[in-house]
Each structure stands twice: as C-alpha cells, then as structure tokens.
Design an enzyme around this catalytic site. Structure first.
Site, short mmCIF file in Angstrom:
data_model
loop_
_atom_site.label_atom_id
_atom_site.label_comp_id
_atom_site.label_asym_id
_atom_site.label_seq_id
_atom_site.Cartn_x
_atom_site.Cartn_y
_atom_site.Cartn_z
N CYS A 112 0.81 -1.23 0.00
CA CYS A 112 0.00 0.00 0.00
C CYS A 112 0.84 1.28 0.00
O CYS A 112 0.32 2.36 -0.24
CB CYS A 112 -0.94 0.01 1.19
SG CYS A 112 -1.89 -1.50 1.31
N HIS A 253 -3.35 6.91 2.93
CA HIS A 253 -3.75 5.64 2.34
C HIS A 253 -5.17 5.34 2.82
O HIS A 253 -5.47 5.45 4.01
CB HIS A 253 -2.77 4.55 2.76
CG HIS A 253 -3.25 3.17 2.42
ND1 HIS A 253 -3.75 2.86 1.18
CD2 HIS A 253 -3.31 2.03 3.16
CE1 HIS A 253 -4.11 1.59 1.17
NE2 HIS A 253 -3.85 1.07 2.35
N ASN A 283 -10.17 -0.04 -0.10
CA ASN A 283 -8.71 0.03 -0.02
C ASN A 283 -8.13 -0.53 -1.33
O ASN A 283 -8.23 -1.73 -1.58
CB ASN A 283 -8.26 -0.80 1.19
CG ASN A 283 -6.75 -0.86 1.35
OD1 ASN A 283 -6.00 -0.51 0.43
ND2 ASN A 283 -6.29 -1.33 2.49
O1 UT7 Z 1 -3.69 -1.41 3.50
C1 UT7 Z 1 -3.47 -1.80 4.80
C2 UT7 Z 1 -4.33 -2.97 4.99
N1 UT7 Z 1 -5.07 -3.16 6.13
C3 UT7 Z 1 -5.65 -2.32 6.96
O2 UT7 Z 1 -5.56 -1.14 6.93
C4 UT7 Z 1 -6.51 -2.96 7.99
C5 UT7 Z 1 -6.41 -2.33 9.33
N2 UT7 Z 1 -7.38 -2.95 10.21
C6 UT7 Z 1 -8.71 -2.70 10.13
O3 UT7 Z 1 -9.16 -1.89 9.35
C7 UT7 Z 1 -9.62 -3.42 11.12
O4 UT7 Z 1 -8.82 -4.15 12.03
C8 UT7 Z 1 -10.60 -4.37 10.39
C9 UT7 Z 1 -11.63 -3.57 9.63
C10 UT7 Z 1 -9.87 -5.32 9.44
C11 UT7 Z 1 -11.35 -5.23 11.44
O5 UT7 Z 1 -12.00 -4.39 12.38
P1 UT7 Z 1 -11.93 -4.74 13.93
O6 UT7 Z 1 -12.75 -3.73 14.63
O7 UT7 Z 1 -10.46 -4.82 14.30
O8 UT7 Z 1 -12.65 -6.13 13.99
P2 UT7 Z 1 -12.09 -7.52 14.49
O9 UT7 Z 1 -11.13 -8.07 13.50
O10 UT7 Z 1 -11.67 -7.38 15.91
O11 UT7 Z 1 -13.40 -8.39 14.45
C12 UT7 Z 1 -14.50 -8.12 15.32
C13 UT7 Z 1 -15.62 -9.12 15.00
C14 UT7 Z 1 -15.14 -10.56 14.96
O12 UT7 Z 1 -16.17 -11.36 15.51
P3 UT7 Z 1 -16.04 -11.97 16.98
O13 UT7 Z 1 -14.79 -12.80 16.94
O14 UT7 Z 1 -15.92 -10.77 17.89
O15 UT7 Z 1 -17.31 -12.73 17.15
C15 UT7 Z 1 -15.04 -10.86 13.49
O16 UT7 Z 1 -15.21 -12.22 13.19
O17 UT7 Z 1 -16.17 -8.84 13.71
C16 UT7 Z 1 -16.18 -10.06 12.94
N3 UT7 Z 1 -16.01 -9.70 11.54
C17 UT7 Z 1 -17.05 -9.43 10.73
N4 UT7 Z 1 -18.38 -9.41 10.93
C18 UT7 Z 1 -19.17 -9.07 9.90
C19 UT7 Z 1 -14.86 -9.58 10.85
N5 UT7 Z 1 -15.13 -9.22 9.58
C20 UT7 Z 1 -16.49 -9.12 9.48
C21 UT7 Z 1 -17.35 -8.78 8.43
N6 UT7 Z 1 -18.68 -8.77 8.69
N7 UT7 Z 1 -16.92 -8.47 7.20
#
Ligand code: UT7
Length: 326
Positions: A112, A253, A283
């Site tokens: 990225c 980004h 993204n």
């Molecule tokens: O270019 C650089 C690339 N990457 C980034 O910039 C990513 C940086 N990180 C992020 O943007 C965030 O960490 C994410 C958007 C990827 C995830 O958000 P989060 O608030 O950190 O969520 P999490 O991974 O802690 O997941 C929370 C819950 C989980 O469920 P449980 O385990 O609490 O029951 C996930 O399984 O949300 C669930 N979950 C979803 N639910 C519905 C994860 N993805 C999804 C989804 N829809 N698409």
C-alpha cells in the site's frame, strides 16, 4: 540538485460497482458492519481487466492532464503487489501500451506504500539529473488475490489505478519525504508467491503449499497505521518547516476511516483535514493515495501553491509520506 514538480495526475477504476449489500450475498456480513467498522460503502471490482490495463488508462489521463508528449517520459515506475506477470514488469507492459519508447521501466513492491515509494524514487532520479520526466503509477487488481470466502478481508479491498507525472522545474514541488520499513512485522499482511518446485527440491520441501490470497492481522496493521500516520505527519512537517495550518489536505492511504479518526485525534487536528474517498473505492493498496489525489484535482480542491501531505502504510511493513507543493 534539480527541482521537481508534480504536473499532472490521472486515475482509472473499473466500471463494476460492488456495494456492501452485494458482499452480504457472498459472505456472512452486512452493510452495517462494514460501514461502521471501516467507512467503506462500495468498491470497484475488475471484470477481467488486469493491472497493466488499468495502469495504462490512468497513465494516459495523467499524460493528457500534464500536457506532455509520451516520448518525453524517460522513467516509468509502477508500484504494485498484483502485477500481471513476474516477467515482464507491469511498467514495461505499460510502456508498450502507451508507446513511451524513451522510458526506463521497472516495478516496485511496497504494497500500500507503493505510490509513495514510487513518487520518492522518481523524485530522486529527477533531482540527481538521471531523468527529466517520470510517470509514476500505483495500480492493483486486488480482487485476484482476495479470498472471497474470508469476510475479514474480502470486504476491505478494491481494484484501480492512479498515475502522476513528475518533471524538472524551476519551482520546488517536493518539500519533504519520509520513508521506512519494518520487515520484522511482515507476517501481519501476507500474500505468498509460488512454492519452489524443481527437480532438485528436497523431500521436506516437496509438499510445501503456498497460497496467494491475502491474510491479514487487521488489529496489528491498524495499530501500526495510527502510529505511522502520527509520526510521519510530524516528521514531514518538521523537515519542511511547515505547520499543520500550512497544509491544505492530508491525503492518507485509504484503508479505514477509524484509523484516520484515531490519527487525527492524536495529532490534535480535525478529521476534515484528511481527504477520504474510501467510501466509494475501498482500499486499493498502491493505487489509493493516487486515486484520492486525482479525485481532488478533478473536484478542483487543490490550487497552485497549495501544500498537500500524502501518507501511506502497508504490507512489508512499509510506510512513507511526501509533502507536495502544487
Ligand atoms: O492497506 C493496509 C491494509 N489493512 C488495513 O488497513 C486494515 C487495518 N485494520 C482494520 O481496518 C480493522 O482491524 C478491520 C476492519 C480489518 C477489522 O476491524 P476490527 O474492529 O479490528 O474487527 P475484528 O477483526 O476485531 O473483528 C470483530 C468481530 C469478529 O467477531 P467476533 O470474533 O468478535 O465474534 C469478526 O469475526 O467482527 C467479525 N467480523 C465481521 N463481521 C461481519 C470480521 N469481519 C467481518 C465482516 N462482517 N466483514
């Protein structure tokens, strides 16, 4: 040392719009979850165009906007993590497509941060006198390395390309540059290439499986991103003797609006200072900063003399930033 200016931008995204509700038909997700956790509403997904196709279209727009001849271009750099092929480079395919016969061409791999790294490299080439007119591109077909069954990642990314023309100038248009990498955290964001397969491969390596789809530790990348945006903005301002008030827009980004919320809070600056279009494009990795920049140019948000701060971060881990005076 020669002075450098950005004299034109261009971008291209594929026409197919996939919104959050469309994705909820593929994986267990919802518009509510994606919008509230990321700010993304929709993204463009390729229906077959590959990275060099999109890169070439963005390049032609940038060339037109910069009002230069294709033959003037003596350097093409493409930042991409999703090239069409190992060989030739995407930059060489673009050269052939747009007939930039006088250019030296190569790709760089910085995920990225690819657009920022490419702007940085082109700046150094021009400053040193090695070239005069550079075409810089960030382009990705991330949809081909997305695991469409993984709701943690498939909702985040989109396809697209962006380009900029940099040229020697009487006015200095690049006020400061910030860059770095932390390979020790590389596992936080991974897409494998192909395994070693040859007649001499050892038994223990014979069955090694590799998978090109994206795997990410979202929380780790999130923390890293907030830290890097904060540090990067402060360093860029210090090196250019500018204050935040001097900067018209910060163009980050485009990964997640919550990353921007946190970084803005830490910097003590309004979120309004950040230009975001991730709601429309998701993204797009190496393309995202360039697509945002071209979006701003098209909307007439940037005037000659304005100072714009670009900042990127991503797989590698890599990071970089630039203050441009328009
Ligand atoms: O270019 C650089 C690339 N990457 C980034 O910039 C990513 C940086 N990180 C992020 O943007 C965030 O960490 C994410 C958007 C990827 C995830 O958000 P989060 O608030 O950190 O969520 P999490 O991974 O802690 O997941 C929370 C819950 C989980 O469920 P449980 O385990 O609490 O029951 C996930 O399984 O949300 C669930 N979950 C979803 N639910 C519905 C994860 N993805 C999804 C989804 N829809 N698409």
């Amino acid at each position: 040392m020669n002075k450098v200016q950005v004299i034109g931008t261009g971008s291209y995204v594929p026409p197919k719009i996939v919104n959050n509700n469309d994705l909820s038909c593929i994986v267990d997700t919802s518009d509510e979850w994606i919008s509230s956790r990321t700010g993304i509403k929709e993204r463009r997904i390729s229906e077959g165009e590959n990275t060099a196709d999109m890169a070439s279209k963005a390049a032609m727009k940038a060339i037109e906007n910069a009002n230069i001849k294709v033959e003037d271009i003596d350097l093409i750099i493409v930042g991409t993590a999703t090239p069409d092929s190992f060989i030739p480079s995407t930059a060489c395919i673009v050269q052939s497509n747009i007939k930039a016969v006088n250019a030296t061409c190569f790709d760089i791999s910085a995920a990225c941060s690819g657009f920022i790294y490419s702007l940085d490299i082109a700046t150094q080439f021009i400053r040193s006198g090695s070239c005069r007119t550079a075409l810089v591109i960030g382009a990705e077909t991330l949809s081909k390395i997305i695991n469409w069954e993984d709701r943690n990642t498939c909702v985040l990314f989109g396809d697209g390309a962006a380009a900029a023309i940099l040229k020697t100038s009487d006015i200095e248009g690049i006020l400061s540059i910030f860059r770095g990498s932390d390979g020790s955290k590389g596992k936080a964001l991974v897409s494998d290439a192909i395994p070693v397969k040859n007649p001499y491969v050892s038994k223990e390596n014979l069955d090694k499986q590799m998978d090109s789809t994206i795997k990410m530790d979202g929380r780790e990348v999130f923390k890293f991103a907030v830290k890097i945006i904060t540090q990067g903005v402060e360093k860029l301002l210090e090196d250019s003797n500018c204050s935040l008030e001097d900067i018209k827009y910060i163009v980050p980004h485009q990964a997640n609006f919550r990353i921007i919320e946190s970084a803005a809070k830490k910097l003590g600056v309004s979120e309004e200072k950040f230009y975001l279009n991730l709601d429309r494009f998701g993204n797009t990795s190496a393309a995202s900063v360039g697509i945002a920049l071209d979006d701003m140019v098209e909307q007439n948000l940037i005037q000659r003399g304005d100072k714009i701060l670009l900042i990127g971060f991503g797989g590698g881990l890599t990071y970089g930033g630039i203050i441009i005076q328009w």
